[in-house]
Design an enzyme around this catalytic site. Structure first.
Site, PDB file in Angstrom:
ATOM      1  CB  VAL A   1      40.020  39.912  32.443  1.00 38.12           C
ATOM      2  CG1 VAL A   1      39.058  39.249  31.462  1.00 38.12           C
ATOM      3  CG2 VAL A   1      39.923  41.430  32.342  1.00 38.12           C
TER       4      VAL A   1
ATOM      5  CG  ASN B   1      43.196  40.062  59.047  1.00 39.61           C
ATOM      6  OD1 ASN B   1      44.415  39.966  58.969  1.00 39.61           O
ATOM      7  ND2 ASN B   1      42.514  40.882  58.285  1.00 39.61           N
TER       8      ASN B   1
ATOM      9  N   GLY C   1      45.871  33.539  39.042  1.00 45.52           N
ATOM     10  CA  GLY C   1      46.275  32.948  37.772  1.00 45.52           C
ATOM     11  C   GLY C   1      47.032  31.642  37.920  1.00 45.52           C
TER      12      GLY C   1
END
Length: 596
Positions: A295, A498, A549
Protein backbone atom coordinates in the site's frame (compact mmCIF):
# COMPACT_ATOMS: atom_id res chain seq x y z
CA UNK A 1 90.80 15.48 -34.03
CA UNK A 2 88.92 12.32 -33.17
CA UNK A 3 87.33 13.86 -30.05
CA UNK A 4 86.36 16.98 -32.04
CA UNK A 5 84.57 14.81 -34.59
CA UNK A 6 82.63 13.03 -31.90
CA UNK A 7 81.65 16.39 -30.36
CA UNK A 8 80.43 17.66 -33.72
CA UNK A 9 78.39 14.48 -34.28
CA UNK A 10 76.81 14.86 -30.83
CA UNK A 11 75.92 18.50 -31.56
CA UNK A 12 74.37 17.50 -34.88
CA UNK A 13 72.39 14.74 -33.14
CA UNK A 14 71.11 17.19 -30.51
CA UNK A 15 70.24 19.72 -33.20
CA UNK A 16 68.29 17.05 -35.05
CA UNK A 17 66.43 16.13 -31.86
CA UNK A 18 65.59 19.80 -31.23
CA UNK A 19 64.26 20.18 -34.75
CA UNK A 20 62.31 16.94 -34.41
CA UNK A 21 60.88 18.06 -31.07
CA UNK A 22 59.97 21.48 -32.44
CA UNK A 23 58.21 19.85 -35.39
CA UNK A 24 56.41 17.43 -33.07
CA UNK A 25 55.11 20.23 -30.81
CA UNK A 26 54.21 22.46 -33.77
CA UNK A 27 52.19 19.64 -35.32
CA UNK A 28 50.26 19.40 -32.04
CA UNK A 29 49.93 23.20 -31.87
CA UNK A 30 51.59 23.29 -28.45
CA UNK A 31 53.37 26.67 -28.88
CA UNK A 32 50.18 28.29 -30.17
CA UNK A 33 48.06 26.91 -27.34
CA UNK A 34 50.70 27.76 -24.75
CA UNK A 35 50.65 31.35 -25.92
CA UNK A 36 46.82 31.37 -25.85
CA UNK A 37 46.83 29.97 -22.32
CA UNK A 38 49.34 32.48 -21.00
CA UNK A 39 47.47 35.37 -22.61
CA UNK A 40 44.14 34.17 -21.24
CA UNK A 41 45.38 33.55 -17.70
CA UNK A 42 47.55 36.61 -17.17
CA UNK A 43 44.62 39.06 -16.69
CA UNK A 44 43.11 36.64 -14.18
CA UNK A 45 46.36 36.12 -12.23
CA UNK A 46 45.00 32.93 -10.62
CA UNK A 47 46.26 31.95 -7.20
CA UNK A 48 47.06 28.47 -8.49
CA UNK A 49 48.65 29.24 -11.86
CA UNK A 50 49.78 25.72 -12.63
CA UNK A 51 46.38 24.35 -11.62
CA UNK A 52 44.71 26.70 -14.10
CA UNK A 53 47.21 25.75 -16.79
CA UNK A 54 46.40 22.11 -16.14
CA UNK A 55 42.67 22.84 -16.42
CA UNK A 56 43.23 24.79 -19.64
CA UNK A 57 45.19 22.04 -21.35
CA UNK A 58 43.00 19.21 -20.06
CA UNK A 59 40.30 20.09 -22.62
CA UNK A 60 42.75 19.19 -25.38
CA UNK A 61 43.61 15.81 -23.90
CA UNK A 62 42.56 12.58 -25.56
CA UNK A 63 39.09 11.22 -24.79
CA UNK A 64 39.39 8.56 -22.08
CA UNK A 65 39.17 4.99 -23.31
CA UNK A 66 38.23 1.83 -21.45
CA UNK A 67 41.32 -0.06 -20.34
CA UNK A 68 39.92 -2.51 -17.81
CA UNK A 69 36.68 -3.96 -16.42
CA UNK A 70 36.58 -5.56 -13.00
CA UNK A 71 33.69 -7.75 -11.85
CA UNK A 72 33.24 -8.99 -8.31
CA UNK A 73 30.64 -10.79 -6.26
CA UNK A 74 29.02 -8.61 -3.59
CA UNK A 75 25.77 -8.71 -1.60
CA UNK A 76 22.59 -6.70 -1.92
CA UNK A 77 20.26 -5.25 0.73
CA UNK A 78 18.71 -8.63 1.58
CA UNK A 79 21.99 -10.54 1.71
CA UNK A 80 21.68 -12.11 -1.73
CA UNK A 81 24.73 -12.33 -4.01
CA UNK A 82 24.89 -9.87 -6.87
CA UNK A 83 27.39 -8.29 -9.23
CA UNK A 84 29.53 -5.17 -9.00
CA UNK A 85 31.19 -3.84 -12.16
CA UNK A 86 34.07 -1.35 -12.04
CA UNK A 87 35.21 0.67 -15.05
CA UNK A 88 38.84 1.76 -15.48
CA UNK A 89 39.87 4.16 -18.24
CA UNK A 90 43.13 5.50 -19.60
CA UNK A 91 43.00 9.16 -18.59
CA UNK A 92 45.92 11.41 -19.52
CA UNK A 93 48.14 8.35 -20.06
CA UNK A 94 47.30 6.84 -16.66
CA UNK A 95 44.94 4.05 -15.67
CA UNK A 96 42.18 5.49 -13.48
CA UNK A 97 39.16 3.97 -11.77
CA UNK A 98 36.13 5.92 -13.04
CA UNK A 99 33.07 4.41 -11.37
CA UNK A 100 31.28 1.23 -10.38
CA UNK A 101 27.73 -0.03 -10.32
CA UNK A 102 26.04 -2.73 -8.25
CA UNK A 103 23.14 -4.60 -9.79
CA UNK A 104 19.94 -5.27 -7.90
CA UNK A 105 18.87 -8.89 -7.65
CA UNK A 106 15.45 -10.04 -8.76
CA UNK A 107 13.65 -13.28 -8.09
CA UNK A 108 10.34 -14.48 -9.51
CA UNK A 109 9.93 -17.10 -6.81
CA UNK A 110 6.79 -16.15 -4.82
CA UNK A 111 6.73 -15.84 -1.03
CA UNK A 112 4.77 -19.06 -0.58
CA UNK A 113 7.07 -21.18 -2.74
CA UNK A 114 8.13 -24.62 -1.54
CA UNK A 115 11.50 -24.81 0.28
CA UNK A 116 13.05 -26.86 -2.53
CA UNK A 117 11.98 -24.19 -5.04
CA UNK A 118 13.58 -21.44 -2.97
CA UNK A 119 16.75 -23.51 -2.51
CA UNK A 120 17.00 -24.16 -6.25
CA UNK A 121 16.54 -20.43 -6.91
CA UNK A 122 19.35 -19.50 -4.51
CA UNK A 123 21.64 -22.08 -6.09
CA UNK A 124 20.85 -20.75 -9.56
CA UNK A 125 21.45 -17.18 -8.42
CA UNK A 126 24.89 -18.06 -7.07
CA UNK A 127 25.80 -19.81 -10.30
CA UNK A 128 24.56 -16.85 -12.34
CA UNK A 129 26.56 -14.31 -10.33
CA UNK A 130 29.73 -16.41 -10.55
CA UNK A 131 29.27 -16.70 -14.33
CA UNK A 132 28.67 -12.94 -14.59
CA UNK A 133 31.88 -12.21 -12.69
CA UNK A 134 33.77 -14.51 -15.05
CA UNK A 135 32.28 -12.83 -18.14
CA UNK A 136 33.18 -9.34 -16.93
CA UNK A 137 36.74 -10.18 -15.93
CA UNK A 138 37.53 -12.18 -19.05
CA UNK A 139 35.44 -11.85 -22.23
CA UNK A 140 33.92 -8.39 -21.71
CA UNK A 141 37.17 -7.00 -20.35
CA UNK A 142 38.90 -7.94 -23.61
CA UNK A 143 35.98 -7.10 -25.90
CA UNK A 144 35.41 -3.53 -24.66
CA UNK A 145 39.05 -2.51 -24.22
CA UNK A 146 40.01 0.71 -26.07
CA UNK A 147 36.35 1.69 -26.64
CA UNK A 148 35.09 5.10 -25.52
CA UNK A 149 32.52 5.01 -22.68
CA UNK A 150 30.57 7.68 -24.57
CA UNK A 151 29.80 5.13 -27.34
CA UNK A 152 26.81 3.70 -25.44
CA UNK A 153 24.96 2.40 -28.50
CA UNK A 154 28.05 0.62 -29.82
CA UNK A 155 28.83 -0.92 -26.44
CA UNK A 156 25.24 -2.06 -25.90
CA UNK A 157 25.11 -3.61 -29.37
CA UNK A 158 28.26 -5.59 -28.65
CA UNK A 159 26.89 -6.65 -25.26
CA UNK A 160 23.65 -7.79 -26.86
CA UNK A 161 25.43 -9.82 -29.53
CA UNK A 162 27.70 -11.41 -26.94
CA UNK A 163 24.73 -12.34 -24.74
CA UNK A 164 22.78 -13.83 -27.65
CA UNK A 165 25.80 -15.94 -28.55
CA UNK A 166 26.16 -17.18 -24.96
CA UNK A 167 22.46 -18.05 -24.69
CA UNK A 168 22.62 -20.08 -27.93
CA UNK A 169 25.73 -21.90 -26.71
CA UNK A 170 23.97 -22.76 -23.46
CA UNK A 171 20.83 -23.96 -25.26
CA UNK A 172 22.87 -26.23 -27.54
CA UNK A 173 24.73 -27.64 -24.54
CA UNK A 174 21.43 -28.31 -22.73
CA UNK A 175 20.04 -30.09 -25.81
CA UNK A 176 23.13 -32.31 -25.96
CA UNK A 177 22.89 -33.11 -22.24
CA UNK A 178 19.17 -33.86 -22.55
CA UNK A 179 19.79 -36.17 -25.50
CA UNK A 180 22.50 -38.03 -23.59
CA UNK A 181 20.31 -38.33 -20.51
CA UNK A 182 17.38 -39.62 -22.60
CA UNK A 183 19.60 -42.23 -24.23
CA UNK A 184 20.84 -43.56 -20.88
CA UNK A 185 17.52 -43.51 -19.01
CA UNK A 186 15.68 -46.76 -18.47
CA UNK A 187 12.14 -47.00 -19.92
CA UNK A 188 9.72 -45.01 -17.79
CA UNK A 189 7.03 -46.75 -15.79
CA UNK A 190 4.34 -45.02 -17.82
CA UNK A 191 2.93 -43.07 -14.89
CA UNK A 192 3.26 -39.32 -15.55
CA UNK A 193 4.77 -37.23 -12.78
CA UNK A 194 2.95 -34.27 -11.32
CA UNK A 195 3.58 -31.07 -13.22
CA UNK A 196 4.94 -28.13 -11.30
CA UNK A 197 2.77 -25.05 -11.41
CA UNK A 198 3.57 -21.41 -10.65
CA UNK A 199 4.11 -20.73 -6.96
CA UNK A 200 5.61 -24.16 -6.30
CA UNK A 201 2.25 -25.98 -6.26
CA UNK A 202 1.75 -29.33 -7.95
CA UNK A 203 -0.92 -30.25 -10.42
CA UNK A 204 -3.76 -32.55 -9.44
CA UNK A 205 -2.91 -36.22 -9.53
CA UNK A 206 -3.85 -38.41 -12.44
CA UNK A 207 -7.48 -39.45 -12.31
CA UNK A 208 -8.60 -36.52 -10.15
CA UNK A 209 -11.57 -34.65 -11.61
CA UNK A 210 -10.52 -31.32 -13.09
CA UNK A 211 -12.67 -28.34 -12.19
CA UNK A 212 -14.46 -26.37 -14.89
CA UNK A 213 -12.80 -23.12 -13.75
CA UNK A 214 -9.35 -24.62 -14.19
CA UNK A 215 -10.07 -25.41 -17.80
CA UNK A 216 -11.51 -21.99 -18.61
CA UNK A 217 -8.79 -19.67 -17.33
CA UNK A 218 -5.89 -18.97 -19.68
CA UNK A 219 -2.93 -21.12 -18.65
CA UNK A 220 0.09 -19.46 -17.12
CA UNK A 221 2.73 -18.47 -19.62
CA UNK A 222 5.85 -20.68 -19.46
CA UNK A 223 8.22 -19.62 -16.71
CA UNK A 224 11.09 -17.70 -18.23
CA UNK A 225 14.28 -18.64 -16.46
CA UNK A 226 16.94 -15.97 -16.07
CA UNK A 227 19.86 -16.80 -18.38
CA UNK A 228 22.97 -17.61 -16.37
CA UNK A 229 25.40 -14.69 -16.27
CA UNK A 230 22.86 -12.11 -17.47
CA UNK A 231 23.79 -9.68 -14.69
CA UNK A 232 27.06 -9.03 -16.52
CA UNK A 233 25.20 -7.42 -19.43
CA UNK A 234 23.04 -5.08 -17.39
CA UNK A 235 25.81 -4.24 -14.94
CA UNK A 236 28.34 -3.44 -17.66
CA UNK A 237 25.91 -1.32 -19.70
CA UNK A 238 24.96 0.81 -16.70
CA UNK A 239 28.58 1.11 -15.56
CA UNK A 240 29.54 2.36 -19.04
CA UNK A 241 26.79 5.01 -18.88
CA UNK A 242 28.00 6.16 -15.44
CA UNK A 243 31.60 6.30 -16.72
CA UNK A 244 30.53 8.42 -19.70
CA UNK A 245 28.72 10.85 -17.41
CA UNK A 246 31.72 11.03 -15.08
CA UNK A 247 34.29 11.80 -17.78
CA UNK A 248 31.87 14.29 -19.37
CA UNK A 249 31.51 16.03 -15.99
CA UNK A 250 27.72 15.89 -16.06
CA UNK A 251 25.25 14.05 -13.80
CA UNK A 252 24.04 10.64 -14.94
CA UNK A 253 20.43 11.79 -15.34
CA UNK A 254 21.48 14.48 -17.82
CA UNK A 255 23.64 11.99 -19.75
CA UNK A 256 20.66 9.62 -20.02
CA UNK A 257 18.41 12.48 -21.20
CA UNK A 258 20.97 13.41 -23.87
CA UNK A 259 21.08 9.79 -25.07
CA UNK A 260 17.29 9.60 -25.24
CA UNK A 261 16.89 12.93 -27.03
CA UNK A 262 19.84 12.41 -29.39
CA UNK A 263 22.17 14.89 -27.65
CA UNK A 264 19.59 17.70 -27.54
CA UNK A 265 19.92 19.07 -24.03
CA UNK A 266 16.49 19.54 -22.40
CA UNK A 267 15.80 23.07 -21.20
CA UNK A 268 13.83 21.76 -18.22
CA UNK A 269 13.44 18.40 -16.53
CA UNK A 270 10.53 17.14 -14.45
CA UNK A 271 10.97 14.79 -11.52
CA UNK A 272 8.98 11.57 -11.23
CA UNK A 273 6.45 11.40 -8.42
CA UNK A 274 7.55 8.92 -5.75
CA UNK A 275 5.30 5.97 -4.91
CA UNK A 276 6.31 5.43 -1.28
CA UNK A 277 5.40 2.07 0.26
CA UNK A 278 3.99 2.37 3.77
CA UNK A 279 2.38 -1.02 4.43
CA UNK A 280 3.16 -4.56 3.38
CA UNK A 281 0.34 -7.04 3.99
CA UNK A 282 2.47 -10.13 4.36
CA UNK A 283 1.03 -13.18 2.61
CA UNK A 284 2.48 -15.59 5.15
CA UNK A 285 1.20 -13.74 8.20
CA UNK A 286 -1.50 -15.23 10.49
CA UNK A 287 -3.97 -12.67 9.09
CA UNK A 288 -6.20 -13.47 6.14
CA UNK A 289 -5.59 -10.69 3.60
CA UNK A 290 -3.27 -11.71 0.79
CA UNK A 291 -4.19 -9.30 -1.99
CA UNK A 292 -2.31 -6.11 -1.05
CA UNK A 293 1.43 -6.69 -1.30
CA UNK A 294 2.12 -2.97 -1.01
CA UNK A 295 0.00 0.00 0.00
CA UNK A 296 1.77 3.11 -1.29
CA UNK A 297 1.43 6.84 -0.76
CA UNK A 298 1.70 9.32 -3.65
CA UNK A 299 2.17 12.99 -2.67
CA UNK A 300 0.20 15.59 -4.67
CA UNK A 301 2.01 17.21 -7.60
CA UNK A 302 2.00 20.68 -6.07
CA UNK A 303 4.40 19.56 -3.33
CA UNK A 304 8.14 19.38 -3.84
CA UNK A 305 9.77 15.98 -3.40
CA UNK A 306 11.12 17.12 -0.04
CA UNK A 307 7.72 18.29 1.15
CA UNK A 308 6.09 15.07 -0.07
CA UNK A 309 8.58 12.84 1.73
CA UNK A 310 8.23 14.85 4.94
CA UNK A 311 4.45 14.47 4.74
CA UNK A 312 4.76 10.70 4.22
CA UNK A 313 7.08 10.47 7.24
CA UNK A 314 4.43 12.22 9.35
CA UNK A 315 1.85 9.67 8.20
CA UNK A 316 4.29 6.82 8.90
CA UNK A 317 4.83 8.03 12.48
CA UNK A 318 1.08 8.14 13.04
CA UNK A 319 0.70 4.72 11.48
CA UNK A 320 3.28 3.26 13.84
CA UNK A 321 1.36 4.77 16.74
CA UNK A 322 -1.87 3.19 15.50
CA UNK A 323 -0.19 -0.19 15.14
CA UNK A 324 1.04 -0.25 18.74
CA UNK A 325 -0.06 -3.48 20.48
CA UNK A 326 -3.31 -3.26 22.49
CA UNK A 327 -2.78 -1.74 25.93
CA UNK A 328 -0.08 0.68 24.82
CA UNK A 329 -2.42 3.02 22.99
CA UNK A 330 -6.15 3.50 22.99
CA UNK A 331 -8.06 2.66 19.86
CA UNK A 332 -8.21 5.79 17.70
CA UNK A 333 -11.39 7.13 16.22
CA UNK A 334 -11.55 5.89 12.70
CA UNK A 335 -12.65 8.40 10.09
CA UNK A 336 -16.04 8.00 8.49
CA UNK A 337 -16.00 6.99 4.89
CA UNK A 338 -18.52 8.31 2.41
CA UNK A 339 -20.69 5.31 3.19
CA UNK A 340 -20.20 5.70 6.92
CA UNK A 341 -18.57 2.29 7.42
CA UNK A 342 -15.02 3.30 8.27
CA UNK A 343 -15.69 3.89 11.96
CA UNK A 344 -17.40 0.58 12.63
CA UNK A 345 -15.03 -1.44 10.48
CA UNK A 346 -12.04 0.07 12.19
CA UNK A 347 -13.33 -0.65 15.69
CA UNK A 348 -14.40 -4.19 14.96
CA UNK A 349 -11.17 -5.42 13.45
CA UNK A 350 -7.98 -3.49 13.97
CA UNK A 351 -5.09 -4.77 11.84
CA UNK A 352 -2.67 -7.08 13.57
CA UNK A 353 0.41 -5.07 14.51
CA UNK A 354 3.49 -7.09 13.66
CA UNK A 355 5.78 -4.04 14.05
CA UNK A 356 8.47 -5.36 11.71
CA UNK A 357 10.15 -3.73 8.75
CA UNK A 358 9.82 -5.49 5.42
CA UNK A 359 12.70 -5.92 2.98
CA UNK A 360 10.73 -3.34 0.98
CA UNK A 361 11.53 -0.78 3.70
CA UNK A 362 7.98 -0.48 5.05
CA UNK A 363 5.84 -1.62 7.97
CA UNK A 364 4.52 -5.18 7.93
CA UNK A 365 0.97 -5.66 9.13
CA UNK A 366 -1.71 -8.27 8.86
CA UNK A 367 -5.33 -7.62 7.96
CA UNK A 368 -8.43 -9.80 7.80
CA UNK A 369 -10.51 -7.67 5.44
CA UNK A 370 -9.88 -6.01 2.12
CA UNK A 371 -10.78 -2.51 3.28
CA UNK A 372 -8.83 -2.60 6.56
CA UNK A 373 -5.47 -1.22 5.34
CA UNK A 374 -7.26 1.55 3.44
CA UNK A 375 -9.33 2.51 6.47
CA UNK A 376 -6.20 2.44 8.60
CA UNK A 377 -4.45 4.74 6.15
CA UNK A 378 -7.47 7.04 6.16
CA UNK A 379 -7.43 7.15 9.95
CA UNK A 380 -3.71 7.94 10.11
CA UNK A 381 -4.11 10.83 7.64
CA UNK A 382 -7.17 12.28 9.33
CA UNK A 383 -5.45 12.10 12.73
CA UNK A 384 -2.80 14.58 11.53
CA UNK A 385 -5.19 16.78 9.61
CA UNK A 386 -4.72 15.37 6.11
CA UNK A 387 -7.38 14.25 3.67
CA UNK A 388 -6.83 11.38 1.29
CA UNK A 389 -7.73 12.38 -2.24
CA UNK A 390 -6.52 15.94 -1.71
CA UNK A 391 -3.43 16.00 0.51
CA UNK A 392 -2.27 12.48 -0.36
CA UNK A 393 -3.20 9.64 -2.71
CA UNK A 394 -2.90 5.86 -2.53
CA UNK A 395 -1.68 3.16 -4.88
CA UNK A 396 -1.94 -0.59 -4.34
CA UNK A 397 0.43 -3.25 -5.62
CA UNK A 398 -1.93 -6.23 -5.78
CA UNK A 399 0.65 -8.72 -7.17
CA UNK A 400 -2.31 -10.85 -8.26
CA UNK A 401 -0.11 -13.27 -10.20
CA UNK A 402 1.12 -14.58 -6.85
CA UNK A 403 -2.43 -15.41 -5.69
CA UNK A 404 -3.75 -17.68 -8.42
CA UNK A 405 -4.83 -21.15 -7.30
CA UNK A 406 -4.43 -23.11 -10.53
CA UNK A 407 -6.44 -26.05 -9.21
CA UNK A 408 -9.50 -23.92 -8.53
CA UNK A 409 -8.76 -21.47 -11.33
CA UNK A 410 -9.35 -18.55 -8.98
CA UNK A 411 -7.42 -15.92 -7.03
CA UNK A 412 -7.15 -16.43 -3.26
CA UNK A 413 -7.57 -12.83 -2.09
CA UNK A 414 -8.17 -13.82 1.56
CA UNK A 415 -7.38 -17.10 3.22
CA UNK A 416 -10.14 -19.42 2.01
CA UNK A 417 -11.80 -16.71 -0.12
CA UNK A 418 -11.49 -17.11 -3.87
CA UNK A 419 -12.48 -14.93 -6.82
CA UNK A 420 -12.60 -15.69 -10.53
CA UNK A 421 -10.96 -13.20 -12.93
CA UNK A 422 -14.36 -11.67 -13.75
CA UNK A 423 -15.23 -11.43 -10.07
CA UNK A 424 -11.89 -9.69 -9.47
CA UNK A 425 -12.90 -6.96 -11.92
CA UNK A 426 -16.20 -6.42 -10.09
CA UNK A 427 -14.37 -6.35 -6.76
CA UNK A 428 -11.93 -3.66 -7.94
CA UNK A 429 -14.75 -1.53 -9.33
CA UNK A 430 -16.49 -1.65 -5.95
CA UNK A 431 -13.21 -0.92 -4.14
CA UNK A 432 -12.36 2.15 -6.24
CA UNK A 433 -15.91 3.48 -6.00
CA UNK A 434 -15.73 3.23 -2.22
CA UNK A 435 -12.16 4.52 -1.93
CA UNK A 436 -11.71 7.04 -4.80
CA UNK A 437 -8.39 8.24 -3.37
CA UNK A 438 -6.81 5.03 -4.69
CA UNK A 439 -5.48 6.25 -8.04
CA UNK A 440 -3.33 3.29 -9.14
CA UNK A 441 -3.61 -0.49 -9.10
CA UNK A 442 -0.47 -2.44 -9.99
CA UNK A 443 -0.92 -5.99 -11.28
CA UNK A 444 -4.61 -6.28 -10.34
CA UNK A 445 -4.72 -9.42 -12.53
CA UNK A 446 -2.35 -11.94 -14.06
CA UNK A 447 -0.88 -10.88 -17.39
CA UNK A 448 -2.61 -13.89 -19.00
CA UNK A 449 -6.11 -12.59 -18.14
CA UNK A 450 -6.09 -10.16 -21.07
CA UNK A 451 -9.86 -9.99 -21.48
CA UNK A 452 -10.26 -8.99 -17.83
CA UNK A 453 -7.51 -6.35 -18.25
CA UNK A 454 -9.59 -4.85 -21.06
CA UNK A 455 -12.72 -5.02 -18.90
CA UNK A 456 -11.13 -3.36 -15.89
CA UNK A 457 -9.65 -0.60 -18.06
CA UNK A 458 -13.08 0.11 -19.54
CA UNK A 459 -14.61 0.21 -16.06
CA UNK A 460 -11.90 2.10 -14.15
CA UNK A 461 -9.59 3.64 -16.73
CA UNK A 462 -10.96 7.15 -16.11
CA UNK A 463 -10.60 6.82 -12.34
CA UNK A 464 -7.21 5.27 -11.73
CA UNK A 465 -4.08 3.96 -13.40
CA UNK A 466 -4.09 0.22 -14.18
CA UNK A 467 -0.43 -0.71 -14.27
CA UNK A 468 1.31 -3.90 -15.40
CA UNK A 469 4.50 -4.93 -13.59
CA UNK A 470 4.85 -8.69 -13.91
CA UNK A 471 4.25 -8.49 -17.68
CA UNK A 472 7.11 -6.00 -18.01
CA UNK A 473 9.72 -7.94 -16.04
CA UNK A 474 12.09 -8.35 -18.99
CA UNK A 475 12.55 -4.99 -20.68
CA UNK A 476 14.53 -6.42 -23.58
CA UNK A 477 11.61 -8.71 -24.49
CA UNK A 478 8.96 -5.98 -24.53
CA UNK A 479 10.03 -4.93 -28.01
CA UNK A 480 8.02 -6.84 -30.61
CA UNK A 481 7.87 -5.27 -34.05
CA UNK A 482 8.04 -1.78 -32.57
CA UNK A 483 4.97 -2.48 -30.43
CA UNK A 484 4.70 -3.01 -26.70
CA UNK A 485 3.54 -6.57 -26.10
CA UNK A 486 1.37 -5.95 -23.02
CA UNK A 487 -2.21 -6.46 -21.86
CA UNK A 488 -4.44 -3.40 -22.10
CA UNK A 489 -3.21 -1.05 -19.37
CA UNK A 490 -2.34 2.54 -18.46
CA UNK A 491 1.38 1.92 -18.12
CA UNK A 492 4.11 -0.36 -16.87
CA UNK A 493 6.68 -0.72 -14.10
CA UNK A 494 10.16 -1.17 -15.60
CA UNK A 495 13.04 -2.61 -13.61
CA UNK A 496 16.73 -2.47 -14.41
CA UNK A 497 17.67 -6.11 -13.88
CA UNK A 498 19.59 -8.97 -15.50
CA UNK A 499 20.37 -8.45 -19.21
CA UNK A 500 18.55 -5.09 -19.49
CA UNK A 501 20.74 -2.50 -21.19
CA UNK A 502 20.55 1.28 -21.01
CA UNK A 503 19.72 1.37 -24.73
CA UNK A 504 16.81 -1.03 -24.10
CA UNK A 505 15.32 1.31 -21.51
CA UNK A 506 15.70 4.30 -23.79
CA UNK A 507 14.02 2.49 -26.69
CA UNK A 508 11.17 1.02 -24.65
CA UNK A 509 10.35 4.27 -22.84
CA UNK A 510 10.31 6.01 -26.23
CA UNK A 511 7.77 3.46 -27.47
CA UNK A 512 5.72 3.85 -24.30
CA UNK A 513 5.73 7.63 -24.68
CA UNK A 514 4.52 7.27 -28.26
CA UNK A 515 1.63 5.04 -27.20
CA UNK A 516 0.69 7.30 -24.28
CA UNK A 517 1.50 4.69 -21.65
CA UNK A 518 2.96 5.99 -18.41
CA UNK A 519 6.39 4.79 -17.36
CA UNK A 520 7.17 3.82 -13.77
CA UNK A 521 10.70 2.82 -12.83
CA UNK A 522 10.71 0.42 -9.92
CA UNK A 523 13.13 -1.19 -7.50
CA UNK A 524 13.40 -4.98 -7.44
CA UNK A 525 12.84 -6.82 -4.17
CA UNK A 526 16.58 -7.37 -3.70
CA UNK A 527 17.75 -3.77 -3.86
CA UNK A 528 21.37 -2.60 -3.65
CA UNK A 529 22.80 0.67 -2.37
CA UNK A 530 23.47 1.87 -5.94
CA UNK A 531 21.30 4.94 -6.58
CA UNK A 532 21.58 4.98 -10.40
CA UNK A 533 17.92 3.97 -10.77
CA UNK A 534 16.86 7.48 -9.71
CA UNK A 535 19.03 9.10 -12.38
CA UNK A 536 17.60 6.69 -14.95
CA UNK A 537 14.04 7.64 -13.97
CA UNK A 538 14.75 11.37 -14.19
CA UNK A 539 16.69 11.14 -17.44
CA UNK A 540 14.09 8.92 -19.11
CA UNK A 541 11.22 11.18 -18.03
CA UNK A 542 9.38 8.53 -15.97
CA UNK A 543 6.02 9.58 -14.52
CA UNK A 544 6.45 7.73 -11.22
CA UNK A 545 9.31 6.19 -9.24
CA UNK A 546 8.60 3.12 -7.10
CA UNK A 547 11.39 2.68 -4.56
CA UNK A 548 9.76 0.96 -1.58
CA UNK A 549 9.53 2.47 1.91
CA UNK A 550 11.44 5.08 3.86
CA UNK A 551 13.40 2.54 5.89
CA UNK A 552 16.49 0.43 5.09
CA UNK A 553 19.60 2.20 3.86
CA UNK A 554 19.56 0.80 0.31
CA UNK A 555 16.14 2.40 -0.27
CA UNK A 556 16.61 5.64 1.65
CA UNK A 557 19.81 6.23 -0.37
CA UNK A 558 17.66 6.51 -3.50
CA UNK A 559 15.23 8.95 -1.92
CA UNK A 560 18.22 11.06 -0.86
CA UNK A 561 19.46 10.99 -4.44
CA UNK A 562 16.06 12.20 -5.66
CA UNK A 563 16.21 15.06 -3.16
CA UNK A 564 19.71 15.99 -4.35
CA UNK A 565 18.59 16.05 -8.00
CA UNK A 566 15.60 18.24 -7.11
CA UNK A 567 17.90 20.68 -5.30
CA UNK A 568 20.36 20.71 -8.22
CA UNK A 569 17.68 21.33 -10.86
CA UNK A 570 16.09 24.07 -8.75
CA UNK A 571 19.48 25.73 -8.28
CA UNK A 572 20.10 25.62 -12.05
CA UNK A 573 16.54 26.83 -12.72
CA UNK A 574 15.89 23.81 -14.91
CA UNK A 575 13.29 22.12 -12.67
CA UNK A 576 10.09 21.73 -14.66
CA UNK A 577 6.82 21.94 -12.77
CA UNK A 578 4.56 18.93 -13.35
CA UNK A 579 1.94 19.91 -15.88
CA UNK A 580 -0.63 17.24 -15.07
CA UNK A 581 -2.85 16.48 -12.12
CA UNK A 582 -3.45 13.34 -10.12
CA UNK A 583 -7.09 14.32 -9.93
CA UNK A 584 -7.35 13.57 -13.66
CA UNK A 585 -7.39 9.89 -12.75
CA UNK A 586 -9.46 10.04 -9.60
CA UNK A 587 -13.23 10.04 -9.23
CA UNK A 588 -13.19 13.85 -9.28
CA UNK A 589 -11.35 14.00 -12.59
CA UNK A 590 -12.14 13.74 -16.26
CA UNK A 591 -13.49 10.71 -18.05
CA UNK A 592 -10.60 10.39 -20.47
CA UNK A 593 -9.49 6.77 -20.44
CA UNK A 594 -5.71 6.45 -19.97
CA UNK A 595 -5.71 2.76 -20.89
CA UNK A 596 -4.29 2.07 -24.33
Amino acid sequence: MESGGRRQQEQQRLLGLRQEAAEYYRNHRVPQRMEEALNALFPQRPADLYGELANYFSKFSKTPEICKLVGRKVFDGVGQPTLEVEIYCTVKNHEKRICSTVMSSHSQVPEKALPETTEADEKGRNESVNTAVEWVNESLNTMLRDLKPTDQCKVDKMLGEYFTKKVKEREELQKEEAAEAEATLAPASGIPSATALPGGKKATKSGRKESVAERTIPPAEPFESVPCGSLAIGGTSLAIAKAAATISHIPLYLHIALLKHHQDSPKEMALPLPMITLLNCEKNSPAKLKLMKEVMLIPPVQLSVKQGIERVLDIQKEMMRLLEPPGKVSNPQVADSKKGRAHNAGKKAQPQALKRISHLGCLITGCDKLEQPLLLMQTACNSIGLELGTDMYLAINCAAHELMDYVKGKYEILTGTFRSPDEMVDMYVELINEFPFVIALIDPLRKEDRQQWSNICCALGSKCYLVAEDAATYVSRLKTDQNINLPTCSGVVLKYINQTKVSDLIEVTGLLDGQRHITILGSPDGESSDDSLVDLAVGLGARFLKLGGLSRGERVTKYNRLLAIEEELAKNRTLQLIGWSLEAHSAKGTKQNPCI
